[in-house]
Motif scaffolding. Structure first.
Motif, PDB file in Angstrom:
ATOM      1  N   TRP A 184       0.840  -1.256  -0.105  1.00 31.87           N
ATOM      2  CA  TRP A 184      -0.155  -0.277   0.030  1.00 31.87           C
ATOM      3  C   TRP A 184       0.967   1.241  -0.049  1.00 31.87           C
ATOM      4  CZ3 TRP A 184      -5.091  -1.236  -0.624  1.00 31.87           C
ATOM      5  CH2 TRP A 184      -5.397  -2.448  -0.338  1.00 31.87           C
ATOM      6  N   LEU A 185       0.439   2.302  -0.989  1.00 25.83           N
ATOM      7  CA  LEU A 185       0.972   3.398  -0.726  1.00 25.83           C
ATOM      8  C   LEU A 185       0.464   4.358   0.340  1.00 25.83           C
ATOM      9  CD1 LEU A 185       1.099   4.629  -4.550  1.00 25.83           C
ATOM     10  CD2 LEU A 185       3.051   3.361  -3.374  1.00 25.83           C
ATOM     11  N   VAL A 186       1.451   5.004   1.335  1.00 25.15           N
ATOM     12  CA  VAL A 186       0.980   5.265   2.641  1.00 25.15           C
ATOM     13  C   VAL A 186       1.300   6.690   2.901  1.00 25.15           C
ATOM     14  CG1 VAL A 186       0.633   2.950   3.537  1.00 25.15           C
ATOM     15  CG2 VAL A 186       2.713   4.257   3.899  1.00 25.15           C
ATOM     16  N   GLN A 187       0.707   7.266   3.915  1.00 25.00           N
ATOM     17  CA  GLN A 187       1.233   8.316   4.649  1.00 25.00           C
ATOM     18  C   GLN A 187       1.420   8.070   6.088  1.00 25.00           C
ATOM     19  OE1 GLN A 187      -0.457  12.454   3.950  1.00 25.00           O
ATOM     20  NE2 GLN A 187      -0.771  12.551   6.314  1.00 25.00           N
ATOM     21  N   ASP A 192       3.644  13.492  16.982  1.00 25.52           N
ATOM     22  CA  ASP A 192       4.291  14.919  17.173  1.00 25.52           C
ATOM     23  C   ASP A 192       3.878  15.704  15.826  1.00 25.52           C
ATOM     24  OD1 ASP A 192       6.080  13.802  15.183  1.00 25.52           O
ATOM     25  OD2 ASP A 192       7.940  14.046  16.524  1.00 25.52           O
ATOM     26  N   GLY A 193       3.240  15.272  14.926  1.00 27.10           N
ATOM     27  CA  GLY A 193       2.868  16.103  13.660  1.00 27.10           C
ATOM     28  C   GLY A 193       3.705  15.828  12.587  1.00 27.10           C
ATOM     29  N   TRP A 194       4.813  15.034  12.497  1.00 23.79           N
ATOM     30  CA  TRP A 194       5.610  14.773  11.242  1.00 23.79           C
ATOM     31  C   TRP A 194       4.792  14.215  10.467  1.00 23.79           C
ATOM     32  CZ3 TRP A 194       7.711  10.350   9.486  1.00 23.79           C
ATOM     33  CH2 TRP A 194       8.833  10.456   8.580  1.00 23.79           C
ATOM     34  N   ARG A 195       4.969  14.281   9.015  1.00 27.20           N
ATOM     35  CA  ARG A 195       4.212  13.620   8.020  1.00 27.20           C
ATOM     36  C   ARG A 195       5.249  12.995   7.196  1.00 27.20           C
ATOM     37  NH1 ARG A 195       1.037  14.030  11.599  1.00 27.20           N
ATOM     38  NH2 ARG A 195      -0.886  14.627  11.627  1.00 27.20           N
ATOM     39  N   TRP A 196       4.895  11.636   6.537  1.00 29.25           N
ATOM     40  CA  TRP A 196       5.886  11.428   5.349  1.00 29.25           C
ATOM     41  C   TRP A 196       4.786  10.777   4.395  1.00 29.25           C
ATOM     42  CZ3 TRP A 196       9.556   6.888   5.237  1.00 29.25           C
ATOM     43  CH2 TRP A 196      10.719   7.087   4.040  1.00 29.25           C
ATOM     44  N   ARG A 197       4.703  11.420   3.020  1.00 26.83           N
ATOM     45  CA  ARG A 197       3.539  11.164   2.270  1.00 26.83           C
ATOM     46  C   ARG A 197       4.017  10.562   0.805  1.00 26.83           C
ATOM     47  NH1 ARG A 197      -1.915  12.225   1.747  1.00 26.83           N
ATOM     48  NH2 ARG A 197      -2.823  12.112  -0.303  1.00 26.83           N
ATOM     49  N   SER A 198       3.523   9.534   0.205  1.00 26.24           N
ATOM     50  CA  SER A 198       3.846   8.871  -0.880  1.00 26.24           C
ATOM     51  C   SER A 198       3.563   9.687  -2.084  1.00 26.24           C
ATOM     52  CB  SER A 198       3.295   7.426  -0.906  1.00 26.24           C
ATOM     53  OG  SER A 198       3.486   6.900  -2.003  1.00 26.24           O
ATOM     54  N   ARG A 202       3.508   7.815 -11.316  1.00 27.33           N
ATOM     55  CA  ARG A 202       4.541   7.515 -11.726  1.00 27.33           C
ATOM     56  C   ARG A 202       5.198   8.277 -12.823  1.00 27.33           C
ATOM     57  NH1 ARG A 202       1.904   4.304  -9.317  1.00 27.33           N
ATOM     58  NH2 ARG A 202       2.512   6.120  -7.795  1.00 27.33           N
ATOM     59  N   GLU A 203       4.398   9.625 -13.002  1.00 25.37           N
ATOM     60  CA  GLU A 203       5.015  10.634 -13.921  1.00 25.37           C
ATOM     61  C   GLU A 203       5.661  11.663 -13.432  1.00 25.37           C
ATOM     62  OE1 GLU A 203       3.848  10.687 -17.134  1.00 25.37           O
ATOM     63  OE2 GLU A 203       2.464   9.010 -16.959  1.00 25.37           O
ATOM     64  N   ASP A 204       6.033  11.598 -11.987  1.00 25.18           N
ATOM     65  CA  ASP A 204       6.628  12.914 -11.481  1.00 25.18           C
ATOM     66  C   ASP A 204       8.109  12.507 -11.240  1.00 25.18           C
ATOM     67  OD1 ASP A 204       6.380  10.751  -9.454  1.00 25.18           O
ATOM     68  OD2 ASP A 204       5.422  12.189  -8.278  1.00 25.18           O
ATOM     69  N   SER A 205       9.154  13.451 -10.912  1.00 33.09           N
ATOM     70  CA  SER A 205      10.607  13.441 -10.589  1.00 33.09           C
ATOM     71  C   SER A 205      10.732  14.679  -9.550  1.00 33.09           C
ATOM     72  CB  SER A 205      11.163  13.663 -11.890  1.00 33.09           C
ATOM     73  OG  SER A 205      11.129  14.728 -12.591  1.00 33.09           O
ATOM     74  N   GLY A 206      11.836  14.354  -8.769  1.00 33.80           N
ATOM     75  CA  GLY A 206      12.095  15.378  -7.814  1.00 33.80           C
ATOM     76  C   GLY A 206      11.732  15.293  -6.596  1.00 33.80           C
ATOM     77  N   GLY A 207      11.688  16.222  -5.749  1.00 32.67           N
ATOM     78  CA  GLY A 207      11.073  16.156  -4.411  1.00 32.67           C
ATOM     79  C   GLY A 207       9.664  15.658  -4.476  1.00 32.67           C
ATOM     80  N   GLY A 208       9.530  14.667  -3.221  1.00 36.27           N
ATOM     81  CA  GLY A 208       8.209  14.323  -3.218  1.00 36.27           C
ATOM     82  C   GLY A 208       7.764  13.278  -4.304  1.00 36.27           C
TER      83      GLY A 208
END
Length: 221
Positions: A184-187, A192-198, A202-208
């Motif tokens: 599963w692609l997840v967040q 404490d409020g920290w987030r890490w989102r998928s 498949r079309e993107d590149s760079g940050g995130g």
């Protein structure tokens, strides 16, 4: 003293049966030359159900979250499912991490390629590296395939193993292998409020642009 007739008959029958068995070994199913027996590692499906599975040789399959999807969690965070994810790919590289907030959940990144990014002739013309949770590629004169195709056919993915068995299997994966990963692609949401989102494309590149994958099953082929 002569043996009774019945014992002679039993002995003869026994010899005949032994000869037949030795001359007719148990049949075995042929395995094609281009097929390897897969090494499949699955987490407990009650805690980590499998999404719809990608067809062999197809592009990565992203699917909707079912209404009955159970909650996902890891120590120190909750996981918000964003999409089902199933991929068959070639491992272009792996990088392990022990430092950083992300490493608490994802100790390994896999750079994965599919489509023409699995071909030796293409990969031989690319220099591939990983570091800092990024995946990089370069070439000498011109890319072996269009740059847009490289972007659409490869990605750096952050692997979150669902349990110790999956973590051990991920720890054995090497560059050059072909794998199928289902999960599963997840967040990742920390108290404490920290987030890490998928990423969800498949079309993107760079940050995130990297996928954050909660891995329920890994098949090494």
């Amino acid at each position: 003293m002569a043996l009774p007739l019945r014992w002679i008959v039993i002995a003869v029958l026994g010899c005949l049966l032994l000869g037949w068995w030795l001359s007719n070994p148990a049949p075995t199913l042929p395995i094609p030359d281009n097929t390897r027996i897969a090494d499949i590692t699955r987490a407990d499906t009650s805690a980590c159900p499998l999404p719809p599975l990608v067809a062999r040789g197809a592009a990565p399959l992203q699917s909707e979250i079912p209404s009955a999807m159970p909650a996902l969690s890891m120590e120190g965070a909750t996981l918000q499912p964003l999409a089902g994810f199933s991929i068959e790919a070639r491992v272009l590289g792996r990088e392990d991490y022990r430092i950083g907030r992300e490493a608490e959940f994802s100790p390994t990144d896999l750079a994965l390629g599919w489509g023409r990014m699995t071909e030796d002739a293409v990969l031989a013309q690319l220099k591939i590296s990983q570091g800092g949770r990024w995946y990089r590629y370069s070439w000498k004169h011109e890319p072996p395939i269009p740059l847009g195709e490289i972007i659409r056919s490869s990605a750096n993915m952050h692997m979150l193993p669902a349990d110790d068995r999956v973590a051990a299997a991920l720890g054995d994966v090497e560059a050059g292998e072909r794998v199928r990963i289902d999960g599963w692609l997840v967040q990742v949401n920390s108290p404490d409020g920290w987030r890490w989102r998928s990423s969800l494309t498949r079309e993107d590149s760079g940050g995130g642009a990297c996928e954050v994958v909660y891995v329920c099953s890994i098949t090494r082929q």
